[in-house]
Design an enzyme around this catalytic site. Structure first.
Site, PDB file in Angstrom:
ATOM      1  N   THR A 132       0.854  -1.189   0.000  1.00 29.93           N
ATOM      2  CA  THR A 132       0.000   0.000   0.000  1.00 29.93           C
ATOM      3  C   THR A 132       0.893   1.244   0.000  1.00 29.93           C
ATOM      4  O   THR A 132       2.050   1.182   0.399  1.00 29.93           O
ATOM      5  CB  THR A 132      -0.869   0.068   1.275  1.00 29.93           C
ATOM      6  OG1 THR A 132       0.014   0.123   2.398  1.00 29.93           O
ATOM      7  CG2 THR A 132      -1.770  -1.114   1.406  1.00 29.93           C
ATOM      8  N   GLU A 277      -5.747  -4.305  -0.173  1.00 28.55           N
ATOM      9  CA  GLU A 277      -5.981  -5.447   0.721  1.00 28.55           C
ATOM     10  C   GLU A 277      -7.134  -6.341   0.258  1.00 28.55           C
ATOM     11  O   GLU A 277      -7.348  -7.413   0.807  1.00 28.55           O
ATOM     12  CB  GLU A 277      -6.281  -4.939   2.139  1.00 28.55           C
ATOM     13  CG  GLU A 277      -5.088  -4.289   2.836  1.00 28.55           C
ATOM     14  CD  GLU A 277      -4.931  -2.797   2.519  1.00 28.55           C
ATOM     15  OE1 GLU A 277      -5.494  -2.338   1.501  1.00 28.55           O
ATOM     16  OE2 GLU A 277      -4.241  -2.106   3.293  1.00 28.55           O
ATOM     17  N   LYS A 387     -15.591  16.853  11.315  1.00 22.40           N
ATOM     18  CA  LYS A 387     -16.546  16.841  12.417  1.00 22.40           C
ATOM     19  C   LYS A 387     -16.846  18.255  12.881  1.00 22.40           C
ATOM     20  O   LYS A 387     -16.006  18.922  13.475  1.00 22.40           O
ATOM     21  CB  LYS A 387     -16.032  15.998  13.585  1.00 22.40           C
ATOM     22  CG  LYS A 387     -17.111  15.853  14.643  1.00 22.40           C
ATOM     23  CD  LYS A 387     -16.942  14.637  15.490  1.00 22.40           C
ATOM     24  CE  LYS A 387     -18.254  14.315  16.164  1.00 22.40           C
ATOM     25  NZ  LYS A 387     -18.114  13.510  17.353  1.00 22.40           N
ATOM     26  N   TRP A 392     -21.275  15.158  11.113  1.00 24.47           N
ATOM     27  CA  TRP A 392     -20.170  14.711  10.258  1.00 24.47           C
ATOM     28  C   TRP A 392     -20.379  15.255   8.852  1.00 24.47           C
ATOM     29  O   TRP A 392     -21.475  15.133   8.298  1.00 24.47           O
ATOM     30  CB  TRP A 392     -20.123  13.190  10.184  1.00 24.47           C
ATOM     31  CG  TRP A 392     -19.738  12.531  11.466  1.00 24.47           C
ATOM     32  CD1 TRP A 392     -20.565  11.914  12.346  1.00 24.47           C
ATOM     33  CD2 TRP A 392     -18.425  12.392  12.004  1.00 24.47           C
ATOM     34  NE1 TRP A 392     -19.857  11.405  13.408  1.00 24.47           N
ATOM     35  CE2 TRP A 392     -18.529  11.691  13.217  1.00 24.47           C
ATOM     36  CE3 TRP A 392     -17.155  12.811  11.584  1.00 24.47           C
ATOM     37  CZ2 TRP A 392     -17.430  11.382  14.014  1.00 24.47           C
ATOM     38  CZ3 TRP A 392     -16.058  12.500  12.367  1.00 24.47           C
ATOM     39  CH2 TRP A 392     -16.199  11.800  13.582  1.00 24.47           C
TER      40      TRP A 392
HETATM   41  P1  AMP Z   1      -5.593   1.583  -2.570  1.00 23.78           P
HETATM   42  O1  AMP Z   1      -5.345   0.496  -1.598  1.00 23.78           O
HETATM   43  O2  AMP Z   1      -4.421   2.481  -2.793  1.00 23.78           O
HETATM   44  O3  AMP Z   1      -6.137   1.039  -3.846  1.00 23.78           O
HETATM   45  O4  AMP Z   1      -6.707   2.550  -1.968  1.00 23.78           O
HETATM   46  C1  AMP Z   1      -7.945   2.054  -1.513  1.00 23.78           C
HETATM   47  C2  AMP Z   1      -8.834   3.181  -1.076  1.00 23.78           C
HETATM   48  O5  AMP Z   1      -9.240   3.976  -2.194  1.00 23.78           O
HETATM   49  C3  AMP Z   1     -10.141   2.718  -0.482  1.00 23.78           C
HETATM   50  O6  AMP Z   1      -9.995   2.340   0.855  1.00 23.78           O
HETATM   51  C4  AMP Z   1     -11.023   3.944  -0.657  1.00 23.78           C
HETATM   52  O7  AMP Z   1     -10.795   4.912   0.344  1.00 23.78           O
HETATM   53  C5  AMP Z   1     -10.545   4.500  -1.979  1.00 23.78           C
HETATM   54  N1  AMP Z   1     -11.425   4.030  -3.061  1.00 23.78           N
HETATM   55  C6  AMP Z   1     -11.255   2.987  -3.877  1.00 23.78           C
HETATM   56  N2  AMP Z   1     -12.268   2.877  -4.754  1.00 23.78           N
HETATM   57  C7  AMP Z   1     -13.127   3.880  -4.482  1.00 23.78           C
HETATM   58  C8  AMP Z   1     -14.380   4.318  -5.028  1.00 23.78           C
HETATM   59  N3  AMP Z   1     -14.942   3.702  -6.064  1.00 23.78           N
HETATM   60  N4  AMP Z   1     -14.978   5.387  -4.458  1.00 23.78           N
HETATM   61  C9  AMP Z   1     -14.411   6.037  -3.407  1.00 23.78           C
HETATM   62  N5  AMP Z   1     -13.247   5.689  -2.869  1.00 23.78           N
HETATM   63  C10 AMP Z   1     -12.599   4.624  -3.382  1.00 23.78           C
END
Ligand code: AMP
Length: 490
Positions: A132, A277, A387, A392
């Site tokens: 990540t 993940e 907040k 929220w």
């Molecule tokens: P990553 O592990 O770098 O792919 O990031 C994952 C994170 O991206 C998720 O936990 C979300 O916060 C954000 N994310 C992924 N897909 C979406 C989506 N379709 N809409 C909003 N947020 C998203």
């Protein structure tokens, strides 16, 4: 054959530092297919993060695109365990480089036989590894198995997800160095889908040329890419001849983008949500028959949500005490997921695992709503929610409304300290090229779109916003930039 000759053995990590291209695609299958682990490295990470992950993963070799050779030259001294570097090119294009044990990809392959007896091994054997971006702390590794990867590929192939068919041509703009390009290289191979790999140029002009030139029917990537493409089409007065579907994920897709693709170009845009993940695909936003009986407006509202869980994935939302919240479309809490392609542990990282896994459920760090029809809607990252008093405020909602303003290229909403309310929203705007939006104009635009309490206390303008290695707005860096800023209302 070439990997075996290099001494790569089952379980060894072999890294790639490369764009979406055919040699990278070959490596996906070759490295995992011999029982080694394909570790895709995100070149957008910082120097310290890159050395950390190569050393943590104990990569034996690194396969590198020409573009990233200088990047590796700056790191090599800190990578004592790497035995050699293979440049993904032919002899004619080999660079002179200070990298030790430098090899040429095509020269390495040239003397080898064309056929290979693929070994059989346990389905739980690790196949690939992805870290990540680690906005806080060190990057964390997600290790995928052959089992999880194959099951995830089946899921990505279904009609509810990418509907992979051999009559399609698919363009993954999402990089192969980030969560295996959402599993598309595997799902396309599985279904005989023509795969178009865009290399390093993600500009509107380059993508449009590829889409038209290769007859692309489906494309997938983050919203930022689609903004650039839409802008290019508007400026050039062009549209698509065959593209019919855009799958967008990685960040929330604003309503204005869904409508622009649909109304101006006849392209269906829907969400996919997921994370490193979760392999990554967890939900997809295809409209059901019941959804399609609703008005066009309501259909777009459903498309603004992140969609329903793909088969195999369980979701629930919980409050701060871990109690499950109702699926009523109103309550929101932390999204927890579990399933065959959700990690059960971080790679060699017990502390991170203990913080993220609870009774077999993975804590996503996303705050979401679930409704009775199963639609999931991301409200925010838990640490980005604003907040204000007892209320929220979703930074994502404010941002997505703001980018609907024609003079805005990008926007970020952040909670700033306020003596009375705790936090109040500040909107940071990047103007579209040649446009000069004003603070008053932005506030007037938002006034009839959000509740009064959601209205930003201030709007400021920046030339650009900081982004993370995966292209998301970096709220962490933005907050650092705003360290001396005070709300006029505070
Ligand atoms: P990553 O592990 O770098 O792919 O990031 C994952 C994170 O991206 C998720 O936990 C979300 O916060 C954000 N994310 C992924 N897909 C979406 C989506 N379709 N809409 C909003 N947020 C998203």
């Amino acid at each position: 054959h070439a990997l075996t000759r290099l001494g790569v053995e089952k379980g060894d990590r072999v890294a790639t530092l490369a764009w979406n291209g055919y040699r990278h695609f070959e490596l996906y299958f070759a490295i995992s297919g011999i029982g080694a682990v394909c570790h895709t490295i995100n070149p957008r990470l910082f120097h310290d993060q890159l050395t950390y992950i190569v050393n943590h993963a104990e990569d034996k070799y690194i396969f590198v695109d020409l573009t990233f050779v200088p990047l590796l030259e700056g790191l090599a001294a800190d990578l004592p365990k790497v035995k050699g570097y293979v440049v993904m090119t032919d002899a004619v294009h080999m660079p002179t480089s200070s990298l030790p044990n430098l090899l040429c990809y095509e020269d390495l392959l040239a003397p080898e036989a064309e056929v290979y007896d693929w070994p059989l091994f346990d389905e739980l054997t690790a196949s690939s590894l992805c870290y990540t971006s680690g906005t806080t702390g060190e990057p964390k590794g997600s290790l995928y198995s052959h089992r999880s990867t194959v099951l995830h590929s089946f899921s990505v192939s279904t009609g509810e997800a990418l509907a992979c068919s051999s009559s399609d041509t698919l363009l993954p703009v999402v990089p192969m160095f980030h969560v295996n390009a959402w599993g598309m290289p595997y799902a396309c191979a599985m279904n005989g889908v023509k795969l178009v790999l865009p290399g390093a140029d993600y500009s509107g002009a380059a993508l449009y040329e590829l889409i038209e030139g290769e007859g692309v029917t489906k494309a997938a990537g983050v919203p930022t890419i689609w903004f650039m493409l839409l802008e290019y089409l508007r400026n050039e007065g062009k549209t698509f001849s065959r593209l019919n579907t855009v799958v967008a994920g990685g960040a929330a897709v604003p309503r204005s983008m869904i409508e622009a693709f649909q109304n101006e170009h006849g392209v269906d845009v829907y969400h996919a949500w997921g994370m490193t993940e979760t392999s990554p695909v967890g939900t997809t936003g295809r409209l059901s028959a019941a959804d399609k009986r609703l008005s066009k407006e309501e259909q777009v509202s459903i498309k603004c949500k992140q969609g329903r869980a793909v088969y195999g994935l369980d979701m629930k939302i919980v409050d701060d005490d871990g109690q499950e919240l109702p699926r009523d479309g109103k309550a929101f809490g932390e999204l927890m997921v579990r399933g065959p392609w959700v990690i059960g542990a971080y790679f060699e990282n017990q502390a991170a695992t203990a913080a993220a896994i609870e009774d077999g459920w993975f804590r996503t760090g996303d705050v979401a709503r679930l409704d009775s029809a199963g639609h999931m809607q991301i409200v925010d990252r838990s640490k980005d929610l604003i907040k204000s008093g007892g209320e929220w405020i979703s930074s994502i909602d404010l941002e997505n409304l703001a980018v609907g303003h024609p003079e805005v290229a990008e926007a970020a909403a952040v909670g700033m300290p306020h003596p009375h309310w705790g936090e109040r929203p500040l909107l940071v705007v990047v103007a579209a090229e040649g446009a000069s939006p004003t603070r008053e104009g932005m506030l007037a635009y938002l006034a009839d779109k959000v509740a009064k309490i959601w209205m930003p206390d201030d709007v400021i303008f920046m030339d650009e916003l900081p982004h993370t290695a995966t292209g998301k707005i970096s709220k962490l860096q933005l907050r650092e930039k705003l360290a001396d800023y005070r709300l006029p209302t505070a």
